[in-house]
Enzyme design. Structure first.
Site, mmCIF file in Angstrom:
data_model
loop_
_atom_site.group_PDB
_atom_site.id
_atom_site.type_symbol
_atom_site.label_atom_id
_atom_site.label_comp_id
_atom_site.label_asym_id
_atom_site.label_seq_id
_atom_site.Cartn_x
_atom_site.Cartn_y
_atom_site.Cartn_z
ATOM 1 N N GLY A 229 0.859 -1.288 -0.143
ATOM 2 C CA GLY A 229 -0.025 -0.198 0.049
ATOM 3 C C GLY A 229 0.947 1.194 0.013
ATOM 4 N N GLU A 251 5.655 -3.495 0.652
ATOM 5 C CA GLU A 251 5.839 -3.156 -0.653
ATOM 6 C C GLU A 251 4.876 -1.915 -1.113
ATOM 7 O OE1 GLU A 251 4.795 -2.616 -4.405
ATOM 8 O OE2 GLU A 251 3.826 -4.469 -4.329
ATOM 9 N N LEU A 252 5.603 -0.800 -1.111
ATOM 10 C CA LEU A 252 5.041 0.504 -1.317
ATOM 11 C C LEU A 252 4.829 1.146 -2.617
ATOM 12 C CD1 LEU A 252 6.362 1.881 2.240
ATOM 13 C CD2 LEU A 252 4.326 0.439 2.022
ATOM 14 N N GLY A 253 4.795 2.306 -2.717
ATOM 15 C CA GLY A 253 4.760 2.922 -3.866
ATOM 16 C C GLY A 253 6.106 3.399 -4.681
ATOM 17 N N CYS A 285 1.719 -0.187 -8.722
ATOM 18 C CA CYS A 285 2.581 0.183 -8.157
ATOM 19 C C CYS A 285 3.841 0.523 -8.833
ATOM 20 C CB CYS A 285 3.044 -0.937 -6.766
ATOM 21 S SG CYS A 285 3.490 -2.265 -7.132
ATOM 22 N N GLU A 386 4.170 10.446 -6.909
ATOM 23 C CA GLU A 386 3.583 9.044 -7.587
ATOM 24 C C GLU A 386 2.034 9.373 -7.838
ATOM 25 O OE1 GLU A 386 2.673 5.439 -4.934
ATOM 26 O OE2 GLU A 386 3.208 4.545 -6.798
ATOM 27 N N PHE A 388 -0.263 7.630 -9.619
ATOM 28 C CA PHE A 388 -1.214 6.388 -9.371
ATOM 29 C C PHE A 388 -2.552 6.416 -10.183
ATOM 30 C CE2 PHE A 388 -2.655 2.440 -7.153
ATOM 31 C CZ PHE A 388 -1.625 1.739 -7.174
#
Lengths: 486, 482
Positions: A229, A251-253, A285, A386, A388
């Protein structure tokens, strides 16, 4: 409306929860309520963790081969869902995420691969290592870490959940999965089905917002929080996990740079490049978040990209004419609208492309046209953040060294990509990028990459990794045993 | 022993650097003695040290692996050569015996060589190829690593962090412990001379210095050995910019004797494992579980061994047990001793005082065995970190294991029995990062290959071995589509 289903929490095989429900709406048609979801309160989180603790002790004693067989059976069921297409869970996930049927079908297939790959990795990674000399023996055993809280995002909920599910279960852990509030339906139904393959309590599912994640992160018997996230939530999880010395895996951006080299083949490579940025309407991501194109071919590349995007039909994912779906949720949609407005105000040249499938429905969903930012300046917010979503800044460059410096000048370091037919040049450039992953000529893993690439980021794009043997290790603790012979 | 206090500064860019106020460091074996006046790094000094390490990073990262390892091996030799110059001052700052310090430095040098060897065998990229693509997984240095070291075995514990960090190509800022900074700083100064300026920096100070280091945006990773409370603070701080952390924390390590334990072997090893460094080390034996039938014999033999201990200043000839390192720990142990004695147990002190005239001037306490104790007693369920060892008699091994695993600490443990298969079966049931069979520590092979660290609240991550080296690099996976 009475035909709207209610989705409860799944704890040791029971459907539980009495709290006031929240709604999940179709992002392509916001008037449609897909489900009423009952969030977990602190007591229910505790009940789920306690069920998992109890089940884990037994599950850890089941031989690895048997655990592996159960996960492989789960993989087969996931693949069977992909085969059913819109007649099965794919449809539910399409409706709640806004992603296209083709994307979600592939996601289920990818999840089945991820399950099988993690089982294969486990055959290597769970084997004890034994080293011996004349006076002693060292045994390095990998034990399940215990109860794992798996906190999953909305953008690819099935595959991102399975990346935690498979290594956790094959390693002998038990799971409490927290679903994403805007895409809880498919995950829950899938997991409730897969739970039949495992002892009760090994798989538990809870719903809710930040406070549910916080309760899991604080629970003393959760040993690992595996989270995919955003950075803000990750910081809060890590700070909470500190109290009980939990392991964390994030596990991120990313703000993934794509660097096109001058031998880029416009004829053949444009579709792959565009998929790398605009697949899932840019909501993944490791999507390309900024694109660097050499001056000599910039205009031709840009025009080809614009032509590709202009052919897109934006609409509801269940409409067969649609090639480009909506944004998953209103908050993200509003952020993207704001980003576009701020970029324009900053003087950037933004070009919207594509056409609505059904203009009459445009305002009923989170629809937006994909956007290219021409000659984006390096400091533009759309370049450094980011986004997204389907807003891609395209930067013109003259000097590759300067591009490398720019690509690395960020707190993110998830993915990156290089586009060249020259393997040696591509790999040499890849080594200069500060990232957990670099893809060359396709912004995704190959079949081999799914099995062997540790998936994760450096710097503030994550901690730890998923997939491959390294990913499996996150779900284990080492128990080193030193036998003295004399 | 009276001498002028040493003025101890920081090490930045391979030069002594002043910065921050000085505080007195006293000899825990004779509090009349001021051993040193130690500068305490303020935020500006920490910033200088981190920037030095950050500036040195690209050059060091790009130095060939073979050269990095050659320099480490030469630096290891320097540690050994410098040992005799520092073991006495180490005794005066930490209270540890000169012989213990000498052995520690030798072991630290071995750790450096082991890490150089591991780097040479495990940093090569993993490569895969099929008809469609190639995958290369490279192991890349992460940048500046903050190494925060405790007082109880500072040289070993520093080298467990510094040597893998450097072997991989990172640079370091070491924060020493306020009650054991001198020997480590002198050794690191000699060690650092083998590397370009800035590759190793040292700052002195306490919690504020540590906090400034952890919060520094140019620090990529924090490696800490010490207590749980500090680790919790570090992890919360590290969360703000998602720094990686690894922690080696306390333990409440059980020694479980099985009915076939060989007491000739077990008694001296358990006594050493419990009372070396006056019990002040993370994987010390913290509690002993003995089957009822073996208990009288074990307790008698352990008591006989205890009676041979000589407690006193570490520089007094013949001393085998030194003082407690610091007032906080000493006061805690005195309080614990009172509570234990008041709880109706059998409290067996042993040994003799070497320096009766110094006794009240230092943090001295007589080592003790505690028997007739309830398994749920505070002394059994907490980490005492000092020379008071409970011996719990058991009838039911399963209940012992359940009770051990119910605790939140899981660092080391030991199992004692002549049937090695049976001992291994018991070992595998213990929730711990490490289990030693028929000893209370690692063999030479174990030092080199055992991942060192704990589960649950005893830590995050591992040190030593190729696994420990792995904490010091990031993975960069490259996927070329043909």
């Amino acid at each position: 409306m009475s035909d709207i289903p209610t989705l409860r929490n799944f704890v040791a095989g029971q459907w539980l929860g009495e709290a006031a429900p929240f709604e999940v709406r179709d992002p392509g048609h916001r008037d449609t309520i897909l489900a009423h979801v009952v969030p977990a309160d602190a007591a229910l989180v505790d009940q789920a963790v306690s069920a998992a603790v109890k089940a884990q002790k037994l599950w850890a004693c089941v031989p690895v081969a048997e655990r592996a067989a159960a996960v492989l059976a789960a993989a087969d069921r996931i693949e069977a869902e992909a085969d059913k297409g819109l007649d099965g869970l794919v449809r539910e996930v399409v409706l709640e995420t806004g992603m296209l049927p083709g994307e979600i079908t592939l996601e289920f297939r990818g999840a089945a691969f991820a399950a099988r790959d993690n089982v294969e990795a486990a055959q290597v990674a769970l084997e004890p290592e034994v080293i011996e000399d004349e006076s002693s023996i060292v045994r390095i055993e990998r034990r399940p870490i215990g109860v794992v809280a798996a906190i999953v995002p909305w953008n690819a909920p099935i595959v991102l959940m399975i990346r935690k599910f498979a290594p956790a279960l094959v390693a002998g852990c038990a799971l409490v999965v927290k679903t994403p509030p805007t895409a809880p339906i498919g995950i829950t139904k899938l997991l409730a089905g897969l739970a039949e393959l495992f002892p009760a309590g090994v798989i538990n599912v809870v719903h809710g917002f930040g406070e549910v994640g916080a309760a899991l992160s604080a629970h003393p018997l959760v040993r690992l929080v595996s989270f995919t996230g955003g950075g803000v939530a990750a910081r809060a999880i890590m700070a909470t996990a500190a109290d009980t010395m939990k392991n964390v895996q994030f596990e991120l951006g990313g703000n993934d740079a794509a660097i096109v080299l001058d031998d880029f083949d416009i004829e053949t490579q444009i579709p792959m490049l565009m998929a790398g940025a605009f697949h899932r309407s840019g909501q993944f991501c490791f999507a390309i978040k900024r694109l660097y194109v050499p001056d000599a071919i910039y205009d031709r590349v840009f025009d080809a990209m614009a032509a590709y995007l202009d052919a897109q039909k934006i609409g509801h994912p269940l409409d067969p004419a649609t090639t480009f779906g909506p944004i998953n949720n209103k908050a993200q949609f509003d952020f993207l609208q704001g980003l576009i407005a701020r970029s324009r105000a900053a003087g950037a040249e933004l070009i919207e492309l594509g056409t609505p499938v059904d203009p009459a429905q445009w305002e009923t969903g989170n629809y937006m046209k994909p956007v290219l930012v021409r000659d984006a300046a390096p400091g533009l917010e759309a370049v450094t953040c980011e986004q997204f979503g389907p807003v891609l800044p395209v930067l013109r460059y003259h000097d590759l060294d300067a591009v490398v410096a720019q690509a690395n000048r960020t707190e993110y370091g998830l993915g990156s990509s290089i586009w060249t037919r020259d393997e040696g040049r591509g790999k040499a450039l890849a080594r200069r990028l500060e990232a957990g992953m670099t893809f060359i000529n396709k912004n995704a893993q190959s079949r081999l990459g799914r099995r062997h690439m540790p998936f994760g980021g450096i710097k503030q794009s994550g901690i730890g990794t998923e997939n491959a043997e390294y990913g499996l290790y996150e779900f284990t603790e080492i128990h080193a045993i030193n036998i003295h012979k004399a | 022993m009276a001498s002028e206090p040493i003025l101890l500064d920081h090490l930045i860019d391979n030069a002594a650097a002043e910065g921050g106020p000085r505080i007195e460091l006293r000899d825990p074996g004779n509090l009349d003695e001021v051993v040193a006046l130690v500068a305490q790094a303020d935020t500006a000094t920490v910033d200088r040290a981190v920037r030095s390490a950050h500036a040195a990073f690209p050059l060091w990262r790009d130095t060939p692996l073979a050269e990095r390892c050659a320099r480490l091996r030469a630096a290891a030799d320097t540690l050994v050569a410098a040992a005799d110059e520092v073991i006495a001052v180490m005794a005066r700052e930490s209270g540890m015996l000169p012989g213990t310090n000498k052995a520690e430095i030798g072991m630290a040098a071995a750790i450096v060589r082991d890490n150089a060897d591991h780097a040479e065998t495990s940093l090569a990229p993993a490569c895969f190829e099929d008809a469609d693509s190639t995958v290369e997984v490279e192991k890349v240095a992460v940048g500046v690593i903050a190494a925060i070291v405790p007082w109880n075995a500072p040289v070993i514990l520093a080298m467990r962090k510094v040597s893998p960090a450097l072997a991989v190509g990172n640079t370091v800022v070491v924060k020493t412990a306020p009650t054991a900074p001198i020997g480590l700083t002198r050794l690191l100064q000699a060690f650092a001379a083998h590397f370009p300026a800035g590759v190793i920096n040292v700052v002195q100070g306490g919690g504020e210095t540590g906090s400034a280091l952890v919060a520094h945006p140019l620090v990529a990773r924090v490696s800490f050995t010490g207590g749980l409370k500090v680790a919790q603070i570090i992890m919360k701080q590290a969360a703000a910019d998602l720094k990686r952390v690894s922690f080696e924390l306390g333990g409440n390590d059980p020694a479980i004797l099985l009915p076939d334990a060989d007491l000739d072997k077990a008694v001296p090893r358990i006594m050493g494992g419990a009372f070396r460094r006056a019990g002040q080390f993370c994987f010390a034996v913290k509690r002993v579980y003995v089957p009822r039938a073996l208990a009288p014999e074990l307790i008698a033999r352990m008591k006989a061994d205890l009676d041979t201990f000589v407690v006193g200043h570490p520089l007094t000839a013949g001393v085998t047990v030194g003082p407690i390192n610091n007032k906080g720990q000493f006061d805690y142990l005195l309080g614990l001793r009172e509570r234990v004695r008041a709880s109706g147990v059998t409290y067996l002190e042993g040994g003799t005082q070497a320096d009766p005239q110094l006794w009240d001037k230092g943090y001295y306490m007589m080592p003790a065995l505690v028997t007739d104790i309830d398994p749920e007693h505070e002394l059994v369920t907490t980490e005492q970190f000092g020379p008071i060892l409970p011996i719990v008699v058991y009838d039911d091994l399963d209940a012992v294991i359940d009770s051990i695993n119910a605790g939140e600490l899981g660092l080391g443990s030991s199992v004692w029995g002549e049937d090695l298969d049976a001992a291994l079966d018991v070992a595998r049931r213990i929730e711990a990062g490490m289990t030693f069979i028929n000893n209370a520590g690692t063999s030479r092979l174990g030092q080199r290959y055992m991942p060192f660290g704990g589960v649950k609240r005893s830590g995050i991550g591992r040190e030593s071995s190729p696994v420990g080296l792995g904490e010091h690099f990031a993975l960069h996976a490259m996927n070329y589509h043909k």
